[in-house]
Design a protein around this motif. Structure first.
Motif, PDB file in Angstrom:
ATOM      1  N   ASP A   1     -31.053 -52.705 -72.695  1.00 13.16           N
ATOM      2  CA  ASP A   1     -30.336 -52.962 -73.932  1.00 13.16           C
ATOM      3  C   ASP A   1     -28.833 -53.145 -73.724  1.00 13.16           C
ATOM      4  O   ASP A   1     -28.141 -53.576 -74.648  1.00 13.16           O
ATOM      5  CB  ASP A   1     -30.572 -51.816 -74.928  1.00 13.16           C
ATOM      6  N   LEU A   2     -28.325 -52.806 -72.530  1.00 10.45           N
ATOM      7  CA  LEU A   2     -26.911 -53.003 -72.250  1.00 10.45           C
ATOM      8  C   LEU A   2     -26.600 -54.493 -72.196  1.00 10.45           C
ATOM      9  O   LEU A   2     -27.400 -55.292 -71.708  1.00 10.45           O
ATOM     10  CB  LEU A   2     -26.530 -52.392 -70.896  1.00 10.45           C
ATOM     11  N   ASP A   3     -25.419 -54.843 -72.664  1.00  3.57           N
ATOM     12  CA  ASP A   3     -25.037 -56.245 -72.545  1.00  3.57           C
ATOM     13  C   ASP A   3     -24.739 -56.556 -71.082  1.00  3.57           C
ATOM     14  O   ASP A   3     -24.572 -55.660 -70.253  1.00  3.57           O
ATOM     15  CB  ASP A   3     -23.836 -56.555 -73.447  1.00  3.57           C
ATOM     16  N   ALA A   4     -24.694 -57.811 -70.744  1.00  6.00           N
ATOM     17  CA  ALA A   4     -24.528 -58.250 -69.354  1.00  6.00           C
ATOM     18  C   ALA A   4     -23.244 -57.713 -68.733  1.00  6.00           C
ATOM     19  O   ALA A   4     -23.238 -57.296 -67.569  1.00  6.00           O
ATOM     20  CB  ALA A   4     -24.555 -59.774 -69.288  1.00  6.00           C
ATOM     21  N   VAL A   5     -22.160 -57.712 -69.487  1.00  9.04           N
ATOM     22  CA  VAL A   5     -20.884 -57.232 -68.958  1.00  9.04           C
ATOM     23  C   VAL A   5     -20.955 -55.736 -68.645  1.00  9.04           C
ATOM     24  O   VAL A   5     -20.474 -55.283 -67.603  1.00  9.04           O
ATOM     25  CB  VAL A   5     -19.723 -57.539 -69.934  1.00  9.04           C
ATOM     26  N   SER A   6     -21.590 -54.969 -69.496  1.00 13.08           N
ATOM     27  CA  SER A   6     -21.745 -53.532 -69.251  1.00 13.08           C
ATOM     28  C   SER A   6     -22.635 -53.266 -68.043  1.00 13.08           C
ATOM     29  O   SER A   6     -22.345 -52.379 -67.233  1.00 13.08           O
ATOM     30  CB  SER A   6     -22.320 -52.832 -70.487  1.00 13.08           C
ATOM     31  N   GLN A   7     -23.708 -54.035 -67.914  1.00 10.86           N
ATOM     32  CA  GLN A   7     -24.577 -53.878 -66.741  1.00 10.86           C
ATOM     33  C   GLN A   7     -23.787 -54.113 -65.452  1.00 10.86           C
ATOM     34  O   GLN A   7     -23.858 -53.324 -64.512  1.00 10.86           O
ATOM     35  CB  GLN A   7     -25.749 -54.869 -66.792  1.00 10.86           C
ATOM     36  N   TRP A   8     -23.052 -55.224 -65.437  1.00  9.63           N
ATOM     37  CA  TRP A   8     -22.281 -55.547 -64.232  1.00  9.63           C
ATOM     38  C   TRP A   8     -21.203 -54.498 -63.982  1.00  9.63           C
ATOM     39  O   TRP A   8     -20.952 -54.116 -62.833  1.00  9.63           O
ATOM     40  CB  TRP A   8     -21.684 -56.943 -64.353  1.00  9.63           C
ATOM     41  N   GLY A   9     -20.591 -54.014 -65.033  1.00 15.98           N
ATOM     42  CA  GLY A   9     -19.570 -52.965 -64.899  1.00 15.98           C
ATOM     43  C   GLY A   9     -20.137 -51.714 -64.252  1.00 15.98           C
ATOM     44  O   GLY A   9     -19.487 -51.088 -63.402  1.00 15.98           O
ATOM     45  N   LEU A  10     -21.347 -51.333 -64.620  1.00 15.03           N
ATOM     46  CA  LEU A  10     -21.975 -50.156 -64.016  1.00 15.03           C
ATOM     47  C   LEU A  10     -22.273 -50.375 -62.532  1.00 15.03           C
ATOM     48  O   LEU A  10     -22.123 -49.459 -61.719  1.00 15.03           O
ATOM     49  CB  LEU A  10     -23.245 -49.786 -64.775  1.00 15.03           C
ATOM     50  N   VAL A  11     -22.685 -51.592 -62.187  1.00 17.20           N
ATOM     51  CA  VAL A  11     -22.925 -51.913 -60.771  1.00 17.20           C
ATOM     52  C   VAL A  11     -21.624 -51.757 -59.990  1.00 17.20           C
ATOM     53  O   VAL A  11     -21.581 -51.097 -58.941  1.00 17.20           O
ATOM     54  CB  VAL A  11     -23.495 -53.345 -60.612  1.00 17.20           C
ATOM     55  N   ILE A  12     -20.556 -52.340 -60.493  1.00 19.31           N
ATOM     56  CA  ILE A  12     -19.261 -52.292 -59.812  1.00 19.31           C
ATOM     57  C   ILE A  12     -18.750 -50.855 -59.715  1.00 19.31           C
ATOM     58  O   ILE A  12     -18.298 -50.416 -58.651  1.00 19.31           O
ATOM     59  CB  ILE A  12     -18.230 -53.178 -60.547  1.00 19.31           C
ATOM     60  N   GLU A  13     -18.812 -50.102 -60.802  1.00 15.64           N
ATOM     61  CA  GLU A  13     -18.317 -48.717 -60.794  1.00 15.64           C
ATOM     62  C   GLU A  13     -19.124 -47.847 -59.835  1.00 15.64           C
ATOM     63  O   GLU A  13     -18.557 -47.016 -59.120  1.00 15.64           O
ATOM     64  CB  GLU A  13     -18.346 -48.140 -62.206  1.00 15.64           C
ATOM     65  N   GLY A  14     -20.427 -48.030 -59.821  1.00 16.05           N
ATOM     66  CA  GLY A  14     -21.261 -47.259 -58.895  1.00 16.05           C
ATOM     67  C   GLY A  14     -20.909 -47.570 -57.452  1.00 16.05           C
ATOM     68  O   GLY A  14     -20.775 -46.678 -56.618  1.00 16.05           O
TER      69      GLY A  14
END
Length: 155
Positions: free
Chosen positions: A12-25
């Motif tokens: 349910d996360l938007d694409a930008v939030s998904q990518w942000g989590l990948v980068i932050e992790g």
């Protein structure tokens, strides 16, 4: 406290939030790794990356231009890294016997020894901060997914 995201919630996360989590992790995990490497070996991230690439290369050497391409360094950046590693007697520049235009960066004996110690430390840190956190199966899936992205988006 670690924030867990369920599979349903992550969809349910938007694409930008998904990518942000990948980068932050990635960034948080990578910071831990580089902090430990700097403490143990006094190497910056680019120097450590270079030693690790050379230790995996045939003959513990690579053409400097190929090293720059693979590690996403500029050719000038690789020259500076090579200078610093040579100053510490960890690597040396050697000309190619067949092509005068090609210069190899090659581990010295001391560099090969330190690179192996570095590889062992990095293996241990990756195990603790990545594989143990995600589990072996999920860690492989992430690695495979990132390899797929690397190939699909290569310049």
């Amino acid at each position: 406290m670690t924030q867990q995201i369920s599979a349903a919630a992550s969809r349910d996360l938007d694409a930008v939030s998904q990518w942000g989590l990948v980068i932050e992790g990635f960034q948080n995990t990578n910071k831990k790794l580089h902090k430990a490497v700097a403490a143990a070996f006094s190497l910056d991230p680019a120097e450590a990356e270079t030693l690790l690439r050379l230790t995996r290369a045939p003959g513990h050497r690579m053409p400097m231009a190929a090293l720059a391409r693979e590690a996403a360094f500029s050719t000038g950046g690789v020259t500076k890294i090579a200078d610093r590693l040579a100053k510490r007697n960890l690597a040396a520049r050697n000309p190619c016997a067949d092509d005068r235009r090609v210069i190899y960066l090659e581990l010295t004996d001391a560099g090969a020894e330190q690179a192996e110690e570095l590889r062992c430390l990095v293996t241990d840190i990756v195990q603790k901060t990545y594989i143990d956190v995600l589990g072996a199966d999920r860690a492989v899936l992430v690695a495979e997914a990132m390899a797929e992205l690397r190939e699909a988006n290569a310049a």
